[in-house]
Every structure is written in C-alpha cells, then in structure tokens.
Write a protein that holds these residues in place. Structure first.
Motif, PDB file in Angstrom:
ATOM      1  N   ALA A  57      -6.657  31.714  95.150  1.00 59.46           N
ATOM      2  CA  ALA A  57      -7.749  32.684  95.026  1.00 59.46           C
ATOM      3  C   ALA A  57      -7.121  34.031  94.680  1.00 59.46           C
ATOM      4  N   ALA A  58      -7.434  34.557  93.486  1.00 51.74           N
ATOM      5  CA  ALA A  58      -6.800  35.799  93.028  1.00 51.74           C
ATOM      6  C   ALA A  58      -7.523  36.313  91.797  1.00 51.74           C
ATOM      7  N   GLN A  59      -7.053  37.442  91.329  1.00 58.11           N
ATOM      8  CA  GLN A  59      -7.540  37.988  90.068  1.00 58.11           C
ATOM      9  C   GLN A  59      -6.566  37.543  88.972  1.00 58.11           C
ATOM     10  N   TYR A  60      -7.085  36.882  87.942  1.00 59.05           N
ATOM     11  CA  TYR A  60      -6.279  36.399  86.819  1.00 59.05           C
ATOM     12  C   TYR A  60      -6.697  37.145  85.547  1.00 59.05           C
ATOM     13  N   TYR A  61      -5.735  37.431  84.718  1.00 61.84           N
ATOM     14  CA  TYR A  61      -6.028  37.976  83.391  1.00 61.84           C
ATOM     15  C   TYR A  61      -4.907  37.606  82.455  1.00 61.84           C
ATOM     16  N   CYS A  62      -5.194  37.731  81.166  1.00 64.07           N
ATOM     17  CA  CYS A  62      -4.210  37.398  80.152  1.00 64.07           C
ATOM     18  C   CYS A  62      -3.946  38.631  79.284  1.00 64.07           C
ATOM     19  N   MET A  63      -2.675  38.919  79.057  1.00 62.23           N
ATOM     20  CA  MET A  63      -2.265  39.999  78.151  1.00 62.23           C
ATOM     21  C   MET A  63      -1.934  39.356  76.803  1.00 62.23           C
ATOM     22  N   VAL A  64      -2.665  39.770  75.747  1.00 59.19           N
ATOM     23  CA  VAL A  64      -2.365  39.278  74.400  1.00 59.19           C
ATOM     24  C   VAL A  64      -1.748  40.424  73.611  1.00 59.19           C
ATOM     25  N   SER A  65      -0.761  40.119  72.798  1.00 61.25           N
ATOM     26  CA  SER A  65      -0.111  41.169  72.009  1.00 61.25           C
ATOM     27  C   SER A  65       0.400  40.588  70.686  1.00 61.25           C
ATOM     28  N   ASN A  66       0.678  41.485  69.757  1.00 54.67           N
ATOM     29  CA  ASN A  66       1.342  41.115  68.519  1.00 54.67           C
ATOM     30  C   ASN A  66       2.081  42.337  68.002  1.00 54.67           C
ATOM     31  N   THR A  67       2.681  42.207  66.813  1.00 51.02           N
ATOM     32  CA  THR A  67       3.468  43.312  66.297  1.00 51.02           C
ATOM     33  C   THR A  67       2.620  44.522  66.009  1.00 51.02           C
ATOM     34  N   ASN A  85       0.716  36.460  64.643  1.00 53.44           N
ATOM     35  CA  ASN A  85       1.855  36.369  65.578  1.00 53.44           C
ATOM     36  C   ASN A  85       1.483  36.777  66.999  1.00 53.44           C
ATOM     37  N   ILE A  86       0.445  36.173  67.527  1.00 57.50           N
ATOM     38  CA  ILE A  86      -0.050  36.525  68.863  1.00 57.50           C
ATOM     39  C   ILE A  86       0.814  35.876  69.929  1.00 57.50           C
ATOM     40  N   THR A  87       1.087  36.645  70.978  1.00 55.33           N
ATOM     41  CA  THR A  87       1.742  36.103  72.168  1.00 55.33           C
ATOM     42  C   THR A  87       0.782  36.271  73.344  1.00 55.33           C
TER      43      THR A  87
END
Length: 188
Positions: A178-188, A148-150
């Motif tokens: 032009a910027a700093q990009y990142y992804c936050m992954v989460s689950n229960t 159940n990843i978001t």
C-alpha cells in the motif's frame, strides 16, 4: 608565384620602343572542403545549426536538403553562407543536408549530414489508483509518446529497481505494498 602585372616591350632595329598595356594575372584556387557538416540531433522546436569550412578563391555556398537547393526564408537562414540555421525544427525538417561550394575553377559538394528531430514527450494516459485485496496481482500502466522514451516507476518517492517498463505488475499484494506509485517518463 606567377601572379602579377605583365606587359610587352616591342622594339625595332630603328631604335623605336613601345610598351603594351599592362595586364594582370590572378591565380585562382580550386574550392577545397576542410571540414564537412556533421550530423545533428535536436528536440522539436529547437534551432539546428550546420556549418562547413571551405577555402578557395571567391567561393559561393549553396545548402541542399536531400539534393534540393534550399532558399533563405523565415525558417532557413544562411542557405548561401558557410553556416546554415534551421529555426524551430519539426519532423518536416528531418533529412540529409549538404553544401555545394563553387567558384570559377569548379564545384565541390560536402558529404551529407543528417538532421534528426526528437519529438516532445507527452503522457497520453495516466496510471489509475486502485483498491486491491490481499494476495492478488495488480497492474499499473502509463502510455507516453515521443522518441527514445525511458520509464522509471517509484514507490513513495523511491525508484523501484528494474521497474523500467510502461507497465508495473505487483504480484501477491501485501500490506507493505500500500503506497503512492508513479512513473517518471523522460527522453532526450
């Protein structure tokens, strides 16, 4: 109301009277389940607890997983009590759990309750920094494992609306991209 001590008096026409030994009548009640165990979902490594509320005279408990009796051990506590605890759960503990209550009047099985285990979240591959030319299209991606990843992508610490996939496409790149990009992954 019929419980108690009973004895018999025996008499004859000769005036003799004798009493038998006293006997006890104890009325046993059938086992009754007033609350079945409920489904449990926990994260891998947590403890899972299930319980049953039952009544009856001198009842015993036996928990089962997928119809097979459980035994008390370092991982399973309370296999023969009203509360079952499964320590440090893993995927191997996934299944349907029920409890059989028994006494001299009979046996009764609870409805099964499922145990589901959410696996730990891990990032398997990180996005990679890129140098891009103006007016080109670029793609960032991330790979994660778990249940159940978001996903939520960010640009300079601010969530990008609608960027909730493992990949982020930036079309027709301009100076403001032009910027700093990142992804936050989460689950229960």
């Amino acid at each position: 109301a019929d419980e108690g001590f009973y004895r018999c008096r025996i008499s004859s026409t000769c005036g003799n009277m004798v009493f038998s030994n006293a006997v006890t009548l104890t009325v046993l009640t059938y086992p009754v389940i007033s609350a079945n165990p409920v489904n449990v979902s926990r994260c891998e490594g947590d403890n899972a607890i299930m319980s049953i509320i039952a009544s009856g005279t001198a009842i015993t408990y036996q928990w089962r997983k997928n119809g097979i009796d459980l035994l008390n051990n370092a991982k399973i506590n309370g296999a023969t009590t009203a509360t079952l605890t499964i320590n440090t759960i893993t995927g191997a503990d996934i299944g349907n759990y029920s409890c059989v209550i028994t006494n001299t009047c009979g046996s009764l099985s609870s409805t099964p309750a499922s145990l589901s285990v959410d696996t730990s979240l891990a990032i398997l591959s990180q996005p990679v920094s890129i140098n891009a030319c103006l007016n080109t299209n670029q793609f960032f991606s991330i790979t994660a494992s778990g249940n159940n990843i978001t996903y939520q992508w960010y640009k300079n610490g601010i969530a990008i609306p609608g960027a909730t996939n493992p990949g982020l496409v930036i079309n027709n790149i301009g100076i403001s991209d032009a910027a700093q990009y990142y992804c936050m992954v989460s689950n229960t």
